[in-house]
Design an enzyme around this catalytic site. Structure first.
Site, short mmCIF file in Angstrom:
data_model
loop_
_atom_site.label_atom_id
_atom_site.label_comp_id
_atom_site.label_asym_id
_atom_site.label_seq_id
_atom_site.Cartn_x
_atom_site.Cartn_y
_atom_site.Cartn_z
N THR A 108 2.45 3.02 16.09
CA THR A 108 1.90 1.95 16.93
C THR A 108 2.74 0.68 16.88
O THR A 108 2.44 -0.28 17.60
CB THR A 108 0.47 1.61 16.49
OG1 THR A 108 0.48 1.20 15.12
CG2 THR A 108 -0.45 2.81 16.67
N HIS B 39 21.09 -0.26 5.17
CA HIS B 39 20.19 0.27 4.15
C HIS B 39 20.88 0.48 2.80
O HIS B 39 20.41 1.25 1.97
CB HIS B 39 19.57 1.59 4.63
CG HIS B 39 18.65 1.42 5.79
ND1 HIS B 39 19.10 1.09 7.05
CD2 HIS B 39 17.30 1.53 5.90
CE1 HIS B 39 18.08 1.02 7.88
NE2 HIS B 39 16.97 1.28 7.21
N LYS C 6 11.52 12.32 7.25
CA LYS C 6 11.38 11.80 5.91
C LYS C 6 10.00 11.17 5.71
O LYS C 6 9.47 10.51 6.59
CB LYS C 6 12.47 10.77 5.59
CG LYS C 6 13.85 11.39 5.49
CD LYS C 6 14.83 10.57 4.67
CE LYS C 6 15.16 9.26 5.30
NZ LYS C 6 16.24 8.58 4.56
N ALA D 105 0.81 -1.22 0.00
CA ALA D 105 0.00 0.00 0.00
C ALA D 105 0.84 1.27 0.00
O ALA D 105 0.30 2.37 -0.10
CB ALA D 105 -0.92 0.02 1.21
#
Length: 413
Positions: free
Chosen positions: A161, A283, A174, A106
């Protein structure tokens, strides 16, 4: 011409009289600065109507009505939707809702556009009404990206959360969405007004997502905080990663040290003018793995496989002793994180590094651990080194009993 005749008036090249004011210049330089400041709070009981923290972040005082747009992921809506709505109602906040899927699929431009359409539908006021993003990193990134675009920026509040959101995705500036096969290729730097972190949300987080967040905490320990690393070893060897959901002194220290370390690295370089960033550890190679792995890996799981490669690279360069190398790999493994993945071929590692070079303005700028708790940047990694590191990790992973197919280890609930 007779001596008494008037001499012609001199002219400029543009035909204007020489005694008229000169035209303005044709080059301008405009300089301005916009101060950026936002708060990060750890606060328990955020959804208790007696706690004013969230209400104040929404601009509510309980006396005068106000409005907000709640952008929430579907699982959080199921778990906490009624409590959030009751809280806002108690503080006279009229809430409009946009529910998004919380998974990586999504995290795309279409989702951000849908959020902006929800802002239009409610008639969000540009400065006084807030967007409140509640959920994991995907929803926080999408909502923040949409907030930065809508009318060129509207205020928003982050309520992470998940563990990953609370120590990483929810506390920086970001925002972004994925594009094609590229992670976070479209994005902005756009600070929230505040980030509100309630560790009580972790009690309902799936065990795999707790482990997912552990990867980013291990990252901070490896590059910045040896004390945190030793604390994590004790936590994992004792009650395990799931103990972070139960509160207590150790859990509080782990989370607060991770947040403090992350903010300490981010604050002086919010817009990444300096491209040598220790928080880029794990990363360099992981974006390619995260978007190619099937079945999909969570962000922290891909970061862990990247970190394992970097541990091996540091070891082979003499930056990390054999004992600390084993400790780092064992901590990731014992936490339930993957160390390797079949998608990580040497060629893919090399391709990922080439893409990172573009992102880092022409240099590799790969952070490697220089001992646990310190970092050094290198710019000369070779294809041969990458292959040797991959083989080293595969051997150590096999010795630790990690699955050869890169499956995520089962974690206890």
């Amino acid at each position: 011409m007779s001596p008494s005749a008037s001499a012609p008036t001199p002219t400029t090249p543009f035909g204007a009289s020489a005694d008229l004011p000169k035209p303005p210049g044709l080059t301008w330089r405009v300089q301005s600065r916009e101060p950026v400041g936002y708060d990060v709070h750890i606060v328990r009981g955020l959804l208790d109507p007696a706690n004013p923290t969230l209400a104040r972040a929404c601009g509510a005082d309980g006396q005068n009505p106000t409005r907000c747009l709640v952008v929430v992921d579907d699982k959080v809506r199921t778990l906490y939707g009624e409590r959030v709505r009751a809280y806002l109602d108690a503080w006279r906040v009229e809430s409009f809702w946009k529910v998004l899927p919380g998974d990586e699929a999504a995290k795309e431009l279409t989702s951000a556009v849908e959020v902006t359409e929800a802002m239009t539908a409610m008639g969000l006021l540009r400065r006084t009404e807030k967007v409140v993003a509640i959920g994991g990193g995907v929803v926080l990134d999408v909502a923040g990206f949409a907030a930065s675009l809508y009318r060129r920026g509207v205020p928003y509040v982050r309520v992470p959360t998940t563990l990953l959101g609370q120590i990483d995705a929810g506390i920086g500036v970001k925002t972004g969405v994925n594009h094609g096969t590229h992670k976070n290729r479209l994005g902005t730097y756009y600070a929230p007004e505040t980030a509100l972190i309630d560790p009580e949300f972790l009690a309902t987080v799936d065990p795999r997502h707790i482990v997912n967040g552990m990867a980013e905490i291990i990252k901070m320990a490896l590059v910045k905080d040896r004390t945190l690393f030793e604390l994590l070893e004790a936590v994992v060897a004792g009650a395990g990663p799931q103990s972070l959901t139960a509160g207590g002194a150790a859990a509080t220290e782990v989370i607060s040290r991770a947040i403090a370390g992350m903010l300490d690295e981010l604050e002086p370089n919010l817009w990444e003018q300096v491209l040598e960033r220790s928080v880029d550890y794990g990363h360099t190679f992981s974006p390619s793995l995260e978007l190619r792995a099937d079945p999909p890996l969570l962000h922290g799981e891909a970061v862990a496989a990247d970190m394992a490669i970097c541990v091996a690279l540091a070891h082979h360069r003499g930056l990390l002793c054999a004992d600390d190398t084993d400790r780092a790999l064992r901590l990731m493994h014992d936490a339930g994180l993957p160390l390797s993945h079949p998608v990580f071929t040497t060629d893919l590692l090399a391709e990922s590094l080439r893409d990172a070079v573009k992102h880092r303005d022409g240099l590799q700028r790969v952070p490697l651990t220089d001992g646990i708790g310190r970092v050094r940047f290198v710019n000369d990694l070779t294809h041969e080194e990458l292959g040797r590191a991959r083989e080293f990790v595969a051997q150590r992973a096999a010795a630790l009993g990690a699955p050869e197919d890169g499956r995520v280890l089962a974690v206890a609930s």
